[in-house]
Write a protein that holds these residues in place. Structure first.
Motif, PDB file in Angstrom:
ATOM      1  N   PHE A  39     -13.914   4.527  -5.370  1.00 23.56           N
ATOM      2  CA  PHE A  39     -13.526   4.748  -3.980  1.00 23.56           C
ATOM      3  C   PHE A  39     -12.527   5.900  -3.906  1.00 23.56           C
ATOM      4  O   PHE A  39     -11.786   6.172  -4.862  1.00 23.56           O
ATOM      5  N   ASP A  40     -12.483   6.578  -2.751  1.00 19.45           N
ATOM      6  CA  ASP A  40     -11.515   7.662  -2.602  1.00 19.45           C
ATOM      7  C   ASP A  40     -10.098   7.094  -2.535  1.00 19.45           C
ATOM      8  O   ASP A  40      -9.897   5.897  -2.301  1.00 19.45           O
ATOM      9  N   ALA A  41      -9.119   7.952  -2.726  1.00 27.30           N
ATOM     10  CA  ALA A  41      -7.725   7.530  -2.843  1.00 27.30           C
ATOM     11  C   ALA A  41      -7.252   6.798  -1.585  1.00 27.30           C
ATOM     12  O   ALA A  41      -6.516   5.804  -1.676  1.00 27.30           O
ATOM     13  N   GLN A  42      -7.670   7.250  -0.424  1.00 33.05           N
ATOM     14  CA  GLN A  42      -7.213   6.626   0.820  1.00 33.05           C
ATOM     15  C   GLN A  42      -7.760   5.208   0.953  1.00 33.05           C
ATOM     16  O   GLN A  42      -7.044   4.294   1.371  1.00 33.05           O
ATOM     17  N   THR A  43      -9.025   5.009   0.588  1.00 35.83           N
ATOM     18  CA  THR A  43      -9.617   3.671   0.659  1.00 35.83           C
ATOM     19  C   THR A  43      -8.897   2.719  -0.290  1.00 35.83           C
ATOM     20  O   THR A  43      -8.599   1.578   0.058  1.00 35.83           O
ATOM     21  N   ARG A  44      -8.626   3.189  -1.518  1.00 37.39           N
ATOM     22  CA  ARG A  44      -7.911   2.344  -2.470  1.00 37.39           C
ATOM     23  C   ARG A  44      -6.513   2.010  -1.968  1.00 37.39           C
ATOM     24  O   ARG A  44      -6.062   0.866  -2.084  1.00 37.39           O
ATOM     25  N   GLU A  45      -5.844   3.002  -1.395  1.00 42.78           N
ATOM     26  CA  GLU A  45      -4.492   2.765  -0.889  1.00 42.78           C
ATOM     27  C   GLU A  45      -4.505   1.762   0.261  1.00 42.78           C
ATOM     28  O   GLU A  45      -3.655   0.865   0.328  1.00 42.78           O
ATOM     29  N   ASP A  46      -5.478   1.894   1.167  1.00 37.61           N
ATOM     30  CA  ASP A  46      -5.568   0.969   2.306  1.00 37.61           C
ATOM     31  C   ASP A  46      -5.825  -0.459   1.826  1.00 37.61           C
ATOM     32  O   ASP A  46      -5.254  -1.414   2.359  1.00 37.61           O
ATOM     33  N   THR A  47      -6.703  -0.606   0.835  1.00 38.64           N
ATOM     34  CA  THR A  47      -6.997  -1.930   0.289  1.00 38.64           C
ATOM     35  C   THR A  47      -5.760  -2.532  -0.356  1.00 38.64           C
ATOM     36  O   THR A  47      -5.428  -3.706  -0.129  1.00 38.64           O
ATOM     37  N   LEU A  48      -5.069  -1.739  -1.159  1.00 40.47           N
ATOM     38  CA  LEU A  48      -3.869  -2.228  -1.833  1.00 40.47           C
ATOM     39  C   LEU A  48      -2.789  -2.610  -0.830  1.00 40.47           C
ATOM     40  O   LEU A  48      -2.145  -3.666  -0.960  1.00 40.47           O
ATOM     41  N   ARG A  49      -2.598  -1.781   0.192  1.00 40.25           N
ATOM     42  CA  ARG A  49      -1.562  -2.072   1.198  1.00 40.25           C
ATOM     43  C   ARG A  49      -1.867  -3.385   1.931  1.00 40.25           C
ATOM     44  O   ARG A  49      -0.979  -4.198   2.150  1.00 40.25           O
ATOM     45  N   ARG A  50      -3.132  -3.581   2.271  1.00 37.66           N
ATOM     46  CA  ARG A  50      -3.480  -4.815   2.987  1.00 37.66           C
ATOM     47  C   ARG A  50      -3.297  -6.024   2.081  1.00 37.66           C
ATOM     48  O   ARG A  50      -2.817  -7.078   2.516  1.00 37.66           O
ATOM     49  N   PHE A  51      -3.688  -5.896   0.811  1.00 42.90           N
ATOM     50  CA  PHE A  51      -3.513  -6.999  -0.138  1.00 42.90           C
ATOM     51  C   PHE A  51      -2.041  -7.367  -0.284  1.00 42.90           C
ATOM     52  O   PHE A  51      -1.688  -8.553  -0.320  1.00 42.90           O
ATOM     53  N   LEU A  52      -1.176  -6.368  -0.372  1.00 43.04           N
ATOM     54  CA  LEU A  52       0.247  -6.627  -0.568  1.00 43.04           C
ATOM     55  C   LEU A  52       0.932  -7.166   0.685  1.00 43.04           C
ATOM     56  O   LEU A  52       1.883  -7.940   0.596  1.00 43.04           O
ATOM     57  N   ARG A  53       0.439  -6.784   1.854  1.00 44.54           N
ATOM     58  CA  ARG A  53       1.149  -7.102   3.091  1.00 44.54           C
ATOM     59  C   ARG A  53       0.609  -8.306   3.840  1.00 44.54           C
ATOM     60  O   ARG A  53       1.273  -8.847   4.712  1.00 44.54           O
ATOM     61  N   GLU A  54      -0.606  -8.734   3.512  1.00 43.13           N
ATOM     62  CA  GLU A  54      -1.207  -9.849   4.242  1.00 43.13           C
ATOM     63  C   GLU A  54      -1.415 -11.052   3.324  1.00 43.13           C
ATOM     64  O   GLU A  54      -1.541 -10.905   2.107  1.00 43.13           O
ATOM     65  N   ASP A  55      -1.463 -12.216   3.916  1.00 45.06           N
ATOM     66  CA  ASP A  55      -1.765 -13.441   3.180  1.00 45.06           C
ATOM     67  C   ASP A  55      -3.255 -13.745   3.290  1.00 45.06           C
ATOM     68  O   ASP A  55      -3.922 -13.367   4.251  1.00 45.06           O
ATOM     69  N   GLY A  56      -3.777 -14.457   2.295  1.00 47.36           N
ATOM     70  CA  GLY A  56      -5.140 -14.957   2.385  1.00 47.36           C
ATOM     71  C   GLY A  56      -6.223 -13.928   2.130  1.00 47.36           C
ATOM     72  O   GLY A  56      -7.393 -14.167   2.452  1.00 47.36           O
ATOM     73  N   VAL A  57      -5.878 -12.792   1.563  1.00 44.11           N
ATOM     74  CA  VAL A  57      -6.865 -11.748   1.268  1.00 44.11           C
ATOM     75  C   VAL A  57      -7.339 -11.876  -0.181  1.00 44.11           C
ATOM     76  O   VAL A  57      -6.539 -12.119  -1.077  1.00 44.11           O
ATOM     77  N   VAL A  58      -8.632 -11.728  -0.388  1.00 42.94           N
ATOM     78  CA  VAL A  58      -9.205 -11.739  -1.732  1.00 42.94           C
ATOM     79  C   VAL A  58      -9.669 -10.326  -2.068  1.00 42.94           C
ATOM     80  O   VAL A  58     -10.432  -9.726  -1.308  1.00 42.94           O
ATOM     81  N   VAL A  59      -9.194  -9.779  -3.180  1.00 42.94           N
ATOM     82  CA  VAL A  59      -9.646  -8.468  -3.642  1.00 42.94           C
ATOM     83  C   VAL A  59     -10.601  -8.674  -4.808  1.00 42.94           C
ATOM     84  O   VAL A  59     -10.279  -9.391  -5.765  1.00 42.94           O
TER      85      VAL A  59
END
Length: 609
Positions: free
Chosen positions: A266-286
């Motif tokens: 994935f491009d850098a922005q997609t990876r960053e968005d995924t990581l940010r959501r994982f770190l900031r939200e509860d109940g997310v599965v990566v």
């Protein structure tokens, strides 16, 4: 200048050190080098952060993941620590501002990637300031025999000559004796003190089962273990290939699980968005390849699942260790199959490196496969790999439901004899597990008729087991070193130890396949955000809602505001004043000043309701 005890109390909000932390901190403050092996969640970061705040100058922290530096620095800034980072995500103006702050003595910690630190211009720049210490995090990456080798880590050995008077501390959450030695040798830490903590993570329940419709198994596991009274919990799912990652994430989403794929394609922005959501939200599965997870401090990951066999026990331990950093009950689940071993063998055989390297990688895989097939406590075998002996844990699948064993000598002889006869009677022909099973159960198909394998004396002599049973026998023969997959197609060959079984000189014991542990059947503690109940639990939830709102407004992970353990302490102690707030573990002066009034208001409102 503050000492380590004052920094521990006023900055980090703790009254006492844990384990070896006090000795490690004293060693580095005194100017000595240290090698620290400590499990994930054991408090490694304090071992260099506190000396950085006590010693004169700025500490350089080598961190392998650029994507996490902003959050690592943000968490320190929340504590009032003068921290910054230098990496390629910054603008020119941002980098200049950080460099000026370093040169003017306005920083206590500066995070850099190993790639940047290996550049001559970076080293020249750092030499113009005052270094207090150098911390090399994830130090196992220096090991060329390890599970996560990074070539740029090799250049870090030069730091001993470049800055001989600056203390260095190398830290990792996992290392075998061999990796430990490599860290010491390659980083030139021969004079360092070594601190090796227990690798046991008693809050993690280890569960491993054979693959049988793996995606459905994963879904059943998440539905059973990934929710708390209907509220989804945070988890990580590991798969070997990018294609599998995307396929599994799509499957989970289609079945109501909030899942996101993550891999290096994935491009850098997609990876960053995924990581940010994982770190900031509860109940997310990566759902991710192993590129995801290193250095992530998210404390409330409740489960880590593997849908493919890891390459080594070290890798497995590192990845499962990302669950339950807060010390609350968590689970490490895996589904594996014989095809995983064949695939990993194929990757090893086609990898770069000499024969010795490939043989070493093969031994690592053998140890991982043996952990999957053990009939004894998984935690005992896992920790024994790292040189630590414990009693059976009572918190893994083999302890909760001990598998029965059976004398499999005759069954083993039937399989091994079939392999031997195919080789001897059919001109060196060798076949994979599926074909061996077809011969043993007497299956008729075009391939068997074409090659005349129905004429073998072992054809149809294995009707006492079904196909799944024979596949289990073959898996365990490989795990015990009595069969070996060879070549691109994973054909099976005898080993040096096979002869003793065929001659009757050696007996073979197999474990019976056990049923999966269903949710609620084992008496394990629930995997929830807190173990508090009643009014304390209700106040904890009120504090958690407040924390979520604050973190969202600041665009920061919730745990950088307060950890769950600190919220639990607040819910139990219910401080009523600013002074009382400072007595709560995890609350230092900076956070008390920033959040104290709001926290006291939440508690007061709850008690008056």
């Amino acid at each position: 200048m503050a000492d380590q005890y004052e920094v521990l109390r006023t900055v980090f909000g703790y009254e006492t050190f844990r384990g070896d932390q006090e000795e490690i901190v004293a060693q580095v403050i005194g100017g000595g080098d240290a090698v620290v092996l400590m499990p994930t969640g054991g408090g490694k970061s304090l071992c260099y952060q506190i000396p950085a705040l006590v010693r004169d100058g700025c500490a350089i922290v080598v961190s392998p993941l650029i994507a996490l530096m902003a959050d690592q620095v943000g968490a320190l800034q929340q504590l009032g620590v003068r921290a910054a980072y230098l990496n390629s995500t910054q603008s020119f103006e941002q980098r200049i501002a950080v460099e000026e702050a370093y040169l003017t003595g306005e920083l206590d910690l500066l995070y850099v990637a190993p790639e940047r630190l290996s550049q001559p211009q970076t080293r020249e720049f750092l030499s113009r300031g005052t270094l207090s210490l150098i911390a090399i995090d994830e130090a196992h990456c220096v090991s060329q025999w390890g599970h996560d080798f990074r070539p740029d880590y090799l250049a870090l050995g030069d730091l001993a000559q470049l800055w001989p008077d600056v203390p260095r501390i190398a830290l990792t959450a996992t290392a075998t004796d061999r990796t430990h030695r490599e860290i010491t040798e390659r980083l030139h830490l021969g004079g360092a003190r070594h601190f090796v903590a227990s690798f046991d993570r008693p809050n993690i329940s280890y569960r491993i089962e054979p693959k049988d419709r793996p995606q459905q198994q994963l879904l059943e596991f998440i539905r059973a273990e990934g929710f708390d009274d209907g509220v989804p919990l945070t988890g990580i799912v590991y798969a070997l290939s990018r294609k599998s990652v995307e396929k599994i994430a799509k499957f989970l989403c289609a079945n109501g699980i909030d899942a996101m794929p993550y891999h290096a394609g994935f491009d850098a922005q997609t990876r960053e968005d995924t990581l940010r959501r994982f770190l900031r939200e509860d109940g997310v599965v990566v759902v991710a390849t192993i590129a995801f997870g290193m250095g992530i401090d998210k404390p409330d990951v409740r489960f880590v699942a593997h849908l493919d066999l890891p390459k080594s026990v070290e890798g497995y331990y590192q990845e499962t260790g990302r669950a339950g950093r807060d010390g609350l009950p968590s689970v490490a689940w895996m589904a594996y199959g014989l095809a995983d071993v064949v695939q990993q063998r194929r990757l090893i055989d086609s990898s770069d490196g000499d024969q010795a390297h490939r043989m070493a990688q093969g031994r690592l895989l053998d140890s991982m496969f043996a952990l999957c097939e053990t009939a004894t406590c998984r935690r005992v075998q896992l920790l024994r790999y790292f040189g630590q002996e414990i009693a059976p844990c009572g918190n893994c699948d083999t302890c909760l439901r001990p598998p029965a064993t059976w004398d499999g000598t005759v069954a083993a002889q039937k399989v091994l004899s079939t392999v031997w006869r195919l080789d001897r009677e059919f001109g060196g022909q060798r076949y994979g597990a599926g074909h061996l099973v077809d011969i043993l159960v007497g299956k008729t198909n075009a391939r068997i008729e074409q090659f005349g394998h129905d004429r073998l004396s072992t054809y149809g002599i294995g009707t006492e087991l079904d196909q799944a049973g024979w596949r289990g026998v073959i898996r365990q023969l490989i795990a015990q070193g009595l069969l070996a997959p060879r070549g691109e197609y994973g054909v099976l060959a005898l080993t040096e130890d096979s002869r003793a079984v065929l001659s009757g000189e050696r007996t073979v014991t197999f474990r019976e396949e056990t049923q999966r542990i269903r949710s609620g059947s084992s008496g394990r503690p629930k995997r929830t955000a807190t173990q508090l109940s009643g009014d304390d639990g209700a106040l904890f939830e009120a504090l958690r809602r407040w924390r979520a709102a604050v973190a969202k407004e600041a665009d920061a992970p919730a745990y950088t505001v307060f950890s769950n353990k600190t919220l639990e302490a607040l819910a139990q102690l219910r401080p009523g004043s600013a002074d009382a707030l400072l007595e709560v573990s995890g609350i230092g002066e900076a956070k008390a000043g920033k959040y104290g009034e709001d926290v006291l208001a939440v508690i007061a409102d709850f008690e008056s309701a």
